[in-house]
Design a protein around this motif. Structure first.
Motif, PDB file in Angstrom:
ATOM      1  N   LEU A 149      45.657 -86.166  32.576  1.00 50.63           N
ATOM      2  CA  LEU A 149      44.914 -85.664  31.188  1.00 50.63           C
ATOM      3  C   LEU A 149      46.014 -85.891  30.200  1.00 50.63           C
ATOM      4  O   LEU A 149      47.199 -85.278  30.315  1.00 50.63           O
ATOM      5  N   ILE A 150      45.634 -86.401  29.044  1.00 50.81           N
ATOM      6  CA  ILE A 150      46.539 -86.699  28.004  1.00 50.81           C
ATOM      7  C   ILE A 150      46.116 -86.041  26.641  1.00 50.81           C
ATOM      8  O   ILE A 150      44.809 -86.541  26.554  1.00 50.81           O
ATOM      9  N   ASP A 151      46.793 -85.482  25.873  1.00 57.42           N
ATOM     10  CA  ASP A 151      46.573 -84.858  24.585  1.00 57.42           C
ATOM     11  C   ASP A 151      46.515 -85.973  23.849  1.00 57.42           C
ATOM     12  O   ASP A 151      47.865 -86.524  23.494  1.00 57.42           O
ATOM     13  N   ILE A 152      45.504 -86.304  22.999  1.00 57.71           N
ATOM     14  CA  ILE A 152      45.781 -87.452  22.038  1.00 57.71           C
ATOM     15  C   ILE A 152      45.239 -87.176  20.675  1.00 57.71           C
ATOM     16  O   ILE A 152      45.235 -87.738  19.611  1.00 57.71           O
ATOM     17  N   SER A 153      45.452 -85.699  20.346  1.00 64.02           N
ATOM     18  CA  SER A 153      45.131 -85.236  19.248  1.00 64.02           C
ATOM     19  C   SER A 153      46.145 -85.364  18.126  1.00 64.02           C
ATOM     20  O   SER A 153      45.735 -85.529  16.922  1.00 64.02           O
ATOM     21  N   GLY A 154      47.328 -85.292  18.413  1.00 63.58           N
ATOM     22  CA  GLY A 154      48.238 -85.650  17.409  1.00 63.58           C
ATOM     23  C   GLY A 154      48.910 -87.053  17.457  1.00 63.58           C
ATOM     24  O   GLY A 154      47.889 -87.964  17.855  1.00 63.58           O
ATOM     25  N   ALA A 156      38.668 -91.521  26.563  1.00 61.18           N
ATOM     26  CA  ALA A 156      38.741 -90.528  25.596  1.00 61.18           C
ATOM     27  C   ALA A 156      37.421 -89.657  25.316  1.00 61.18           C
ATOM     28  O   ALA A 156      36.587 -90.429  25.500  1.00 61.18           O
ATOM     29  N   SER A 157      37.631 -88.367  24.861  1.00 57.31           N
ATOM     30  CA  SER A 157      36.365 -87.742  24.650  1.00 57.31           C
ATOM     31  C   SER A 157      35.523 -88.445  23.832  1.00 57.31           C
ATOM     32  O   SER A 157      35.697 -88.719  22.693  1.00 57.31           O
ATOM     33  N   LEU A 158      34.228 -88.434  24.188  1.00 60.43           N
ATOM     34  CA  LEU A 158      33.079 -89.096  23.474  1.00 60.43           C
ATOM     35  C   LEU A 158      33.176 -90.332  22.992  1.00 60.43           C
ATOM     36  O   LEU A 158      32.424 -90.954  22.125  1.00 60.43           O
ATOM     37  N   THR A 159      34.042 -91.073  23.476  1.00 58.32           N
ATOM     38  CA  THR A 159      34.599 -92.317  23.123  1.00 58.32           C
ATOM     39  C   THR A 159      33.255 -93.375  22.954  1.00 58.32           C
ATOM     40  O   THR A 159      33.356 -94.157  22.257  1.00 58.32           O
ATOM     41  N   GLU A 160      32.410 -93.399  23.904  1.00 55.48           N
ATOM     42  CA  GLU A 160      31.428 -94.143  23.824  1.00 55.48           C
ATOM     43  C   GLU A 160      30.105 -93.849  22.940  1.00 55.48           C
ATOM     44  O   GLU A 160      29.008 -94.568  23.221  1.00 55.48           O
ATOM     45  N   SER A 161      30.455 -92.964  22.126  1.00 56.09           N
ATOM     46  CA  SER A 161      29.379 -92.619  21.102  1.00 56.09           C
ATOM     47  C   SER A 161      29.947 -92.718  19.746  1.00 56.09           C
ATOM     48  O   SER A 161      31.181 -92.690  19.588  1.00 56.09           O
ATOM     49  N   ARG A 162      28.950 -92.267  18.774  1.00 57.58           N
ATOM     50  CA  ARG A 162      29.510 -92.097  17.298  1.00 57.58           C
ATOM     51  C   ARG A 162      30.491 -91.019  17.183  1.00 57.58           C
ATOM     52  O   ARG A 162      30.971 -91.032  16.084  1.00 57.58           O
ATOM     53  N   GLY A 222      38.577 -88.125  19.571  1.00 56.02           N
ATOM     54  CA  GLY A 222      40.006 -88.150  19.617  1.00 56.02           C
ATOM     55  C   GLY A 222      40.797 -87.104  20.200  1.00 56.02           C
ATOM     56  O   GLY A 222      42.050 -87.030  19.584  1.00 56.02           O
ATOM     57  N   LYS A 223      40.338 -86.310  21.004  1.00 55.16           N
ATOM     58  CA  LYS A 223      41.027 -85.030  21.636  1.00 55.16           C
ATOM     59  C   LYS A 223      41.565 -85.250  22.885  1.00 55.16           C
ATOM     60  O   LYS A 223      42.930 -84.878  22.949  1.00 55.16           O
ATOM     61  N   TRP A 224      40.873 -85.726  23.800  1.00 49.02           N
ATOM     62  CA  TRP A 224      41.571 -85.798  25.261  1.00 49.02           C
ATOM     63  C   TRP A 224      41.404 -87.326  25.710  1.00 49.02           C
ATOM     64  O   TRP A 224      40.241 -87.827  25.423  1.00 49.02           O
ATOM     65  N   LEU A 225      42.293 -87.503  26.469  1.00 48.39           N
ATOM     66  CA  LEU A 225      42.294 -89.016  27.213  1.00 48.39           C
ATOM     67  C   LEU A 225      42.535 -88.687  28.724  1.00 48.39           C
ATOM     68  O   LEU A 225      43.320 -88.209  29.057  1.00 48.39           O
ATOM     69  N   VAL A 226      41.551 -89.081  29.597  1.00 53.62           N
ATOM     70  CA  VAL A 226      41.739 -89.307  31.000  1.00 53.62           C
ATOM     71  C   VAL A 226      42.129 -90.382  31.295  1.00 53.62           C
ATOM     72  O   VAL A 226      41.595 -91.679  30.970  1.00 53.62           O
ATOM     73  N   VAL A 227      43.205 -90.450  32.251  1.00 56.94           N
ATOM     74  CA  VAL A 227      43.694 -91.893  32.653  1.00 56.94           C
ATOM     75  C   VAL A 227      43.565 -91.788  34.009  1.00 56.94           C
ATOM     76  O   VAL A 227      44.185 -90.826  34.835  1.00 56.94           O
ATOM     77  N   LEU A 228      42.878 -92.798  34.834  1.00 59.33           N
ATOM     78  CA  LEU A 228      42.553 -92.636  36.078  1.00 59.33           C
ATOM     79  C   LEU A 228      43.420 -93.790  36.909  1.00 59.33           C
ATOM     80  O   LEU A 228      43.233 -94.935  37.041  1.00 59.33           O
ATOM     81  N   ARG A 234      48.699 -78.544  18.859  1.00 57.40           N
ATOM     82  CA  ARG A 234      48.144 -79.505  20.158  1.00 57.40           C
ATOM     83  C   ARG A 234      47.022 -78.607  20.652  1.00 57.40           C
ATOM     84  O   ARG A 234      46.649 -77.529  20.343  1.00 57.40           O
ATOM     85  N   ASN A 235      46.159 -79.398  21.101  1.00 52.24           N
ATOM     86  CA  ASN A 235      45.096 -78.968  21.978  1.00 52.24           C
ATOM     87  C   ASN A 235      45.526 -78.163  23.047  1.00 52.24           C
ATOM     88  O   ASN A 235      46.828 -78.619  23.751  1.00 52.24           O
ATOM     89  N   ASN A 236      45.030 -76.940  23.560  1.00 51.48           N
ATOM     90  CA  ASN A 236      45.456 -76.384  24.722  1.00 51.48           C
ATOM     91  C   ASN A 236      44.673 -76.737  25.841  1.00 51.48           C
ATOM     92  O   ASN A 236      43.439 -76.591  26.016  1.00 51.48           O
ATOM     93  N   ALA A 237      45.566 -77.153  26.948  1.00 48.34           N
ATOM     94  CA  ALA A 237      44.949 -77.660  28.114  1.00 48.34           C
ATOM     95  C   ALA A 237      44.573 -76.543  29.071  1.00 48.34           C
ATOM     96  O   ALA A 237      43.980 -76.776  30.102  1.00 48.34           O
TER      97      ALA A 237
END
Ligand code: CUK
Ligand code: CUA
Ligand code: CA
Length: 631
Positions: free
Chosen positions: A466-471, A429-435, A439-445, A57-60
């Protein structure tokens, strides 16, 4: 083409309204979902779940002294600022005052900030929702961050090299800028702004009727921050996003009814997504097909009804978030009062504008996700993540499978539902608004924190999770209490932002100080001088830790005093301040910066000024006196 009106009324395809649970159970248990959907799903077995949990997993955890991989820019909501966080540590790195007044940096107090806030500086509040970073060919270029002010109908730009607001534009002819997004391709030439509320036109008290009320979609020139054009729409405007061709922008409308009461805004089973054709809007202006409103010179194009510059695609019901997938294929509108998201295929929009297909032909999936879908984000691997406000969950779903399901295939598109705490608005999600969506991190507000933190009185913090979405499986890794009210945030890789460590002496941020000094024959970097100009007094002083270049100056009661402080220190992190006691004056002066502030000298007597940014072992000793004489 079917008329939009027919399509927004009751139709057999329209999902039921209201909050009935229908097919989905609220619980996160995947087994529950699988059982309840009855879709013959390709659900994960318990064994494969265990395997997924074990995978790397990603290491938070970011150890002391280590740096985060991402910058996160958080909207400060009705607190009016932008906050900079490190992700995944979720450590707050900085606050950037924008529409608020800030005692520490002097934002809203200094001359430089008041000049940027312009004629609108009388507002002490703001309400920012949507921070977005400028782009070059669909990738963050790290130059600017733009943010809306719903409260006072403004848009601000932040320079990311110094992390300061450098432009604020008041948007004419409309009220309450809410949705805001940037043109992604070929680059951010336009900032697209949705004004939420319909107002009479002209709004001068001559007419209060709804017939002559409307709202408009506004495009700003991202470089000059001037208003480029506006488009009149039917209904209202909520959220917006742009595509990856530079041609189309889509906005949700929840008030197609143009209702003034709550029940009225929910009357239609469908509202719509309005799609703007940027090329056609530009062509209409070139051809002179526009008007102006009142004193404003902004070209206004009519995009109502059967206009050639817009299309109104009916979607169920009071939709909210509008999110473009990072592969550039889809606009996804989030149903809010409908348990669905509507997937619009962007490749079909050319045909739609050429009247070759019907409005609803552009919808290629409408998956049922759960209750209260507000915003969707993407991992770049074909999955979407939608917040479910009512269910207090994030649902991960597969777009391709949702399309198959819409076409009658027996597949389950739901991958997982994860409980979040509680009532999530945006997720990102990380960099989600760009090309580069990675898919590593998801921030939920999450809008409510309830019992997640030590109680702090009736007003609760929110909870940014903060949610790890890498898996395969989403994994909650962090709770972050947040003060009101980060509607939205944006994550960008740290190498995509280049900041200055100290100011360049030629920085435009304090160009006006230099201009005034030149007029006064003062060299900012060397002189400590008092210039008297009638009852206006300009005091120029330098600072080098831990002393000001001027220990004393004299003025008369009631004088308009301007103090210019130039910090000659060249060492990173040695910021000075200037605070004049009992005058409501405080400001930041970072290395190689000049800052200025203007105030009225108080009653005769001695007033100390002191440095309020800790700069040196002898920081307490850094001060001087203003002697005020009888007028
Ligand atoms: S909005 Cu607040 S949760 Cu202003 Cu983007 Cu949806
Ligand atoms: Cu200078 Cu503290
Ligand atoms: Ca509605």
């Amino acid at each position: 083409m079917k008329k939009r009106d027919e399509l927004t009324k009751d139709t057999p395809e329209a999902p039921e309204s209201g909050f009935s649970r229908r097919r989905f159970m609220g619980a996160a248990a995947l087994a529950g979902v699988a059982g309840a959907t009855g879709l013959g799903a390709t659900m994960m077995t318990r064994e494969s779940f265990a395997a997924a949990a074990k995978e790397a997993r990603n290491n938070a955890h970011v150890a002391p002294g280590e740096l985060d991989e991402y910058y996160g820019f958080w909207s400060g909501g009705h607190q009016g600022e932008v906050r900079v966080l490190g992700v995944p540590s979720m450590r707050e790195l900085m606050r950037i005052p924008v529409f608020n007044v800030d005692s520490a940096t002097g934002w809203g107090i200094t001359n430089e900030s008041k000049e940027i806030l312009g004629g609108d500086q009388q507002y002490l509040n703001g309400d920012c929702h949507h921070p977005h970073i400028s782009m070059e060919d669909g990738r963050y270029d790290g130059k600017y961050l733009f943010i809306n002010d719903k409260a006072n109908t403004r848009v601000a730009r932040i320079r990311l090299d110094i992390m300061k607001t450098d432009k604020v534009t008041f948007i004419p002819n409309v009220q309450a800028i809410h949705g805001l997004r940037l043109q992604k391709v070929p680059r951010t030439n336009y900032v697209f702004c949705n004004a939420e509320f319909v107002i009479p036109q002209p709004n001068d008290g001559s007419d209060y009727s709804l017939e002559n009320s409307y709202t408009m979609f506004t495009a700003l020139n991202a470089e000059t921050m001037d208003v480029a054009w506006q488009v009149i729409v039917d209904g209202n405007l909520d959220n917006t996003d742009a595509d990856y061709t530079g041609k189309y922008v889509a906005s949700t409308c929840y008030n197609s009814e143009k209702a003034l009461d709550l029940a009225g805004t929910m009357r239609n089973d469908r509202d719509w997504v309005v799609v703007f054709n940027v090329e056609r809007i530009e062509a209409a202006i070139k051809a002179g097909n526009f008007k102006t409103i009142g004193d404003s010179k902004v070209p206004v194009v009519d995009g109502r009804g059967e206009s050639e510059v817009t299309r109104y695609i009916p979607v169920p019901k009071n939709p909210h978030g509008l999110n473009t997938s990072p592969d550039g294929k889809y606009f996804i509108a989030n149903g809010k009062l409908s348990p669905t998201c509507s997937v619009i295929e962007i490749a079909k929009l050319d045909d739609l504008f050429d009247n070759k297909i019907e409005l609803r032909d552009t919808i290629i999936a409408e998956p049922e996700l759960g209750l209260g879908p507000l915003h969707t984000t993407y991992d770049g691997r074909g999955n979407a993540y939608t917040t479910l406000f009512i269910d207090s969950q994030v649902v991960k779903w597969n777009i391709a499978d949702a399309i198959k399901h819409y076409n009658g295939e027996d597949v389950n598109y739901i991958r997982q539902k994860l409980d979040v705490h509680y009532q999530p608005g945006h997720n990102h999600a990380s960099l989600t608004e760009s090309r580069d969506a990675d898919g590593k991190w998801l921030v939920v507000l999450s809008k409510f924190s309830k019992d997640r933190f030590l109680p702090v009185g009736p007003l609760h913090p929110e909870n940014d999770q903060l949610i790890d979405i890498s898996g395969e499986e989403m994994k909650l890794v962090h709770d972050g209490p947040a003060f009101a009210e980060p509607h939205d945030c944006i994550l960008v890789r740290r190498d995509q932002i280049k900041t200055k460590k100290i100011y360049d002496r030629g920085d435009a941020f304090f160009a006006s100080c230099r201009e005034q000094a030149q007029k006064d024959g003062v060299t900012l970097e060397a002189d400590n001088k008092v210039i008297r100009d009638g009852n206006k007094v300009r005091v120029y002083m330098t600072s080098v830790a831990p002393i000001y270049g001027m220990l004393e100056f004299k003025v008369k009661e009631g004088d308009e005093v301007s103090v210019y402080v130039t910090n000659l220190d060249t060492i990173e992190d040695v910021t000075h301040g200037f605070c004049m006691v009992n005058h409501g004056v405080s400001m930041e002066v970072s290395p190689q910066q000049t800052a200025s502030v203007t105030f009225t000298a108080g009653k005769p007597g001695v007033y100390w000024y002191y440095c309020n940014w800790f700069c040196h072992a002898l920081h307490m000793e850094m001060g001087g006196r203003m002697l005020v004489e009888k007028a």
